[in-house]
Write an enzyme that holds these catalytic residues in place. Structure first.
Site, PDB file in Angstrom:
ATOM      1  N   HIS A  48      63.888  36.371  38.386  1.00 41.11           N
ATOM      2  CA  HIS A  48      64.322  35.126  39.055  1.00 41.11           C
ATOM      3  C   HIS A  48      64.141  35.203  40.574  1.00 41.11           C
ATOM      4  O   HIS A  48      63.458  34.340  41.153  1.00 41.11           O
ATOM      5  CB  HIS A  48      65.769  34.817  38.688  1.00 41.11           C
ATOM      6  CG  HIS A  48      66.411  33.769  39.547  1.00 41.11           C
ATOM      7  ND1 HIS A  48      65.996  32.447  39.553  1.00 41.11           N
ATOM      8  CD2 HIS A  48      67.428  33.846  40.461  1.00 41.11           C
ATOM      9  CE1 HIS A  48      66.733  31.762  40.419  1.00 41.11           C
ATOM     10  NE2 HIS A  48      67.599  32.597  40.983  1.00 41.11           N
ATOM     11  N   HIS A  72      68.558  37.215  47.434  1.00 43.48           N
ATOM     12  CA  HIS A  72      69.636  36.212  47.533  1.00 43.48           C
ATOM     13  C   HIS A  72      70.742  36.378  46.490  1.00 43.48           C
ATOM     14  O   HIS A  72      71.856  35.891  46.677  1.00 43.48           O
ATOM     15  CB  HIS A  72      69.048  34.788  47.460  1.00 43.48           C
ATOM     16  CG  HIS A  72      68.659  34.343  46.084  1.00 43.48           C
ATOM     17  ND1 HIS A  72      67.402  34.581  45.550  1.00 43.48           N
ATOM     18  CD2 HIS A  72      69.345  33.681  45.125  1.00 43.48           C
ATOM     19  CE1 HIS A  72      67.341  34.068  44.334  1.00 43.48           C
ATOM     20  NE2 HIS A  72      68.509  33.517  44.052  1.00 43.48           N
ATOM     21  N   GLU A  76      75.916  38.780  45.227  1.00 47.26           N
ATOM     22  CA  GLU A  76      76.775  38.094  44.251  1.00 47.26           C
ATOM     23  C   GLU A  76      76.801  38.803  42.900  1.00 47.26           C
ATOM     24  O   GLU A  76      77.838  38.860  42.237  1.00 47.26           O
ATOM     25  CB  GLU A  76      76.284  36.659  44.075  1.00 47.26           C
ATOM     26  CG  GLU A  76      77.175  35.831  43.170  1.00 47.26           C
ATOM     27  CD  GLU A  76      76.688  34.400  43.047  1.00 47.26           C
ATOM     28  OE1 GLU A  76      77.173  33.695  42.155  1.00 47.26           O
ATOM     29  OE2 GLU A  76      75.823  33.991  43.844  1.00 47.26           O
ATOM     30  N   ASP A  77      75.665  39.357  42.482  1.00 46.80           N
ATOM     31  CA  ASP A  77      75.547  39.850  41.108  1.00 46.80           C
ATOM     32  C   ASP A  77      75.373  41.361  40.979  1.00 46.80           C
ATOM     33  O   ASP A  77      75.200  41.868  39.873  1.00 46.80           O
ATOM     34  CB  ASP A  77      74.364  39.153  40.412  1.00 46.80           C
ATOM     35  CG  ASP A  77      74.599  37.666  40.255  1.00 46.80           C
ATOM     36  OD1 ASP A  77      75.761  37.268  40.047  1.00 46.80           O
ATOM     37  OD2 ASP A  77      73.633  36.893  40.360  1.00 46.80           O
ATOM     38  N   ASP A 139      65.884  28.281  44.702  1.00 47.51           N
ATOM     39  CA  ASP A 139      66.747  28.953  43.728  1.00 47.51           C
ATOM     40  C   ASP A 139      67.179  27.971  42.644  1.00 47.51           C
ATOM     41  O   ASP A 139      67.088  28.257  41.444  1.00 47.51           O
ATOM     42  CB  ASP A 139      67.958  29.530  44.467  1.00 47.51           C
ATOM     43  CG  ASP A 139      69.032  30.051  43.530  1.00 47.51           C
ATOM     44  OD1 ASP A 139      68.694  30.753  42.561  1.00 47.51           O
ATOM     45  OD2 ASP A 139      70.223  29.749  43.765  1.00 47.51           O
ATOM     46  N   ASP A 260      55.718  -1.976  37.440  1.00 40.89           N
ATOM     47  CA  ASP A 260      55.038  -1.065  38.371  1.00 40.89           C
ATOM     48  C   ASP A 260      55.288   0.383  37.959  1.00 40.89           C
ATOM     49  O   ASP A 260      55.964   1.138  38.624  1.00 40.89           O
ATOM     50  CB  ASP A 260      55.467  -1.311  39.820  1.00 40.89           C
ATOM     51  CG  ASP A 260      56.974  -1.385  39.968  1.00 40.89           C
ATOM     52  OD1 ASP A 260      57.660  -1.498  38.942  1.00 40.89           O
ATOM     53  OD2 ASP A 260      57.464  -1.335  41.111  1.00 40.89           O
TER      54      ASP A 260
END
Length: 693
Positions: A48, A72, A76-77, A139, A260
């Site tokens: 990712h 990034h 966090e992970d 992301d 249209d």
């Protein structure tokens, strides 16, 4: 997934001076940190961030942005920290990674509060450096591309809704239309699966019936312009299912009535050729009135520039045509990202002025719901153009009023607005503006935002500023009430209290200053006992914890030892005719004989009562409507003090300028005492109305 050398080669292809060693280190770092983590698709998790970095290379962004994309999710992970990032990749990358990283581990917050706090942190970070937003959008786009792998329908719907309401509009506001369209399409497929399937099927059916029609119309446009000596590039496309669905909803029409469905782009060499091409198109085919927009002379707030028109082609077919230069097209499709790549190292200006409005909203919003509401308002509405008398242009959402315009010009102007001229005529402040209106705002030096404005303003910036101002006024008024109650409370001490006692009390109560103390007292967040104990520890030792009601007041007709309570619905005082309601297991409630609650058929035995000899401590409630001008609140307090009424509680219950309504609970001797106070209030020039409740 991009291999390590492929990613580095991409960056080096447009930035030969990029630090190859640092890029390789970042790639290896994210692979090592994410280790054996898997995504919902079963792919390694590090695929990712690598794909997000690849999206950044498509936009030709600088190496710090590419490295931020790679890293990034590490904070966090994984076990990595911002300190680790700074030590390995420098302070700039650490700052960018921190801006993209969500607030994690906020388990005590509700889902809405968590979303709002993440959004608050993200908006503040991207206001400092727009690259935070570019990485975040990439992301989110890659997450949307793999959203179908998530098993939980509720989680898919939540992510899709957040994308549709926050991230797709943000992409539009910074001009990244390719990102916006793909996000909307992927979110629409999750949120409205039946509509998506139906529209996709209808488009496929049309495509099979009219093979090559888009190409043939594009060729006809190109030939018409070539006949006039213009060399242009033309291509066409079908509109996305979401765009068609939105148009169907807005116009309340069926698919067959949306005419249209096809849109074409004409790319010219320069601006002059754009206008010439437009003229040729309008003379070759009939154009549809009201559908022409000139975003070249008046660009959108995100810097978007193009000419838009709609033509009636053969067989009454409507087609949309956009005319622009090649440079405009490059900037239009990727907006701020293209601008950043073009002026690498410089902060884009002009296109991001609306970010200042978002930051004002962050500062002014008091809670999660308000922040989310106001932010969506700021980024997710169609726009109109309005001008100041000096010709300055402001873009606002459709339906904006003169007050919205005033706050868009400057928060201070909005706060002091008293009137408006629209195209030279005095108009009500709630008047909705039209495209091209010239708006002159009339200021008043002592004017303040009114609560009633929230009934018609629609911009997030205006709503946030109005709410903040109203909250500040209400806080000041509640603090004023608290000062009155505090003065009465201090009189109970045998000695005069000094500043040191108050400072010590603030520390014991964990309050910042005296204003916070007065507000807490006025808002009934602190009891008399808590304040007294904080001022003089031990001073409440001899006070009863909960003085039983009825000890200071005697009532005849009760069985000896029977408990009673004065009803809170009618607040009877000695002198009122009273009656008791004996409720099983609850004792006797004492009501005034004319109390409206007695007519509600209460399941209780009636007891004939009368007042005894002791009458100290009865509480009567009055409603007072004061004129909203300086000194009126003090005048009311003076009347209470002069008439020896102890204020038990006072509350601002309604604000309807130029009047403020207060309800006060007063400790009085009897009905005559309470009547004298009401009469004194009615005689005061500060009071519009006064009555006993």
């Amino acid at each position: 997934m991009l291999r390590q050398y492929e990613l580095v080669e991409r960056v080096k292809s447009y930035d030969p001076d990029a630090d190859e060693v640092l890029l390789n280190r970042a790639y290896v770092y994210t692979v090592q940190k994410h280790g054996s983590q898997k995504r919902a698709s079963g792919d390694p998790y590090f695929s990712h961030p690598v794909e997000v970095a690849g999206l950044m290379t498509d936009l030709k962004l600088d190496q710090e942005t590419i490295i931020t994309a790679l890293l990034h999710d590490t904070v966090e992970d994984t076990l990595a920290t911002i300190g680790d990032i700074e030590a390995n990749f420098g302070p700039e990358v650490a700052r960018l990674v921190d801006g993209v990283t969500k607030l994690s581990k906020i388990d005590t917050m509700a889902e809405t509060e968590r979303a709002a706090e993440n959004l608050r942190k993200f908006l503040l970070a991207m206001s400092e450096d727009i690259r935070v937003l570019l990485v975040k959008l990439a992301d989110r786009l890659h997450n949307m591309r793999t959203l179908h792998f998530i098993r939980s329908p509720e989680k898919r719907a939540r992510i899709a809704r957040e994308t549709m309401e926050i991230y797709a509009p943000l992409a539009e506001r910074v001009g990244m239309y390719e990102y916006m369209r793909e996000m909307q399409a992927l979110a629409f497929e999750q949120l409205e699966p039946e509509a998506y399937a139906t529209l996709t099927g209808r488009l496929e059916q049309l495509r099979s019936q009219d093979i090559g029609q888009v190409d043939s119309i594009a060729l006809a446009i190109k030939q018409a312009l070539a006949a006039a000596g213009m060399q242009v590039t033309v291509w066409g496309r079908e509109k996305q299912p979401y765009s068609i669905w939105k148009k169907m909803a807005e116009r309340h029409v069926s698919f067959d009535q949306v005419t249209d469905i096809m849109a074409f782009r004409v790319i010219c060499d320069n601006e002059a050729d754009c206008y010439r091409a437009l003229g040729l198109l309008h003379t070759t085919w009939q154009f549809i009135p009201g559908r022409f927009k000139d975003y070249i002379s008046t660009p959108k707030s995100n810097g978007y520039r193009s000419l838009h028109t709609a033509l009636i082609y053969e067989n009454s077919m409507r087609v949309e045509v956009q005319v622009r230069t090649g440079e405009m097209h490059r900037l239009n499709e990727f907006g701020l990202a293209a601008h950043w790549a073009y002026k690498q190292g410089e902060k884009p200006d002009g296109q991001v002025g609306w970010l200042r409005d978002l930051i004002e909203i962050v500062d002014a919003s008091s809670d999660a719901e308000e922040l989310l509401e106001n932010t969506k308002m700021a980024i997710y509405q169609d726009r109109i153009f309005a001008f100041t008398p000096k010709g300055a242009l402001f873009q606002l959402p459709k339906g904006s009023t003169a007050v919205d315009f005033a706050f868009a010009v400057h928060t201070d102007l909005g706060a002091h607005t008293v009137g408006a001229k629209i195209n030279g005529r005095h108009m009500p402040l709630r008047t909705a503006l039209n495209n091209g209106d010239v708006v002159e705002i009339i200021k008043g030096s002592s004017a303040e935002p009114q609560l009633s404005w929230l009934g018609f303003v629609i911009t997030g910036k205006a709503r946030a500023a109005i709410r903040r101002s109203v909250r500040a006024r209400e806080r000041a008024e509640v603090a004023g009430i608290g000062e009155l109650l505090f003065d009465q409370l201090v009189e109970r001490f045998p000695v005069k209290l000094g500043k040191k006692a108050i400072a010590a009390a603030l520390e014991r109560l964990n309050l910042d200053d005296e204003d916070d103390l007065m507000y807490a007292i006025g808002a009934a967040k602190l009891s008399d006992r808590e304040v007294m104990e904080a001022l003089v520890p031990g001073s409440t030792a001899d006070l009863p914890t909960q003085p039983p009601q009825g000890q200071a007041i005697s009532i005849k007709g009760l069985t000896p030892g029977m408990g009673y309570a004065l009803a809170q619905c009618c607040h009877p005082v000695p002198g009122d005719r009273i009656v008791g309601l004996r409720v099983r297991d609850e004792g006797v409630q004492v009501h005034a004989i004319d109390c409206l609650e007695l007519a509600n058929g209460v399941d209780a035995d009636w007891v004939d009562l009368s007042w005894g000899d002791r009458s100290q401590g009865a509480v009567g409630r009055i409603r007072t409507i004061l004129y909203n001008r300086p000194g009126t609140l003090a005048e009311m307090a003076t009347i209470f003090a002069t008439n020896h009424a102890n204020v038990m509680n006072i509350e601002l219950t309604n604000r309807d300028d130029p009047f403020h309504t207060y309800e006060a609970d007063l400790e009085v001797k009897d009905l005559a005492h309470l009547t004298r106070i009401v009469s004194a209030l009615r005689a005061s020039e500060a009071v519009a109305e006064a009555e006993r409740i």
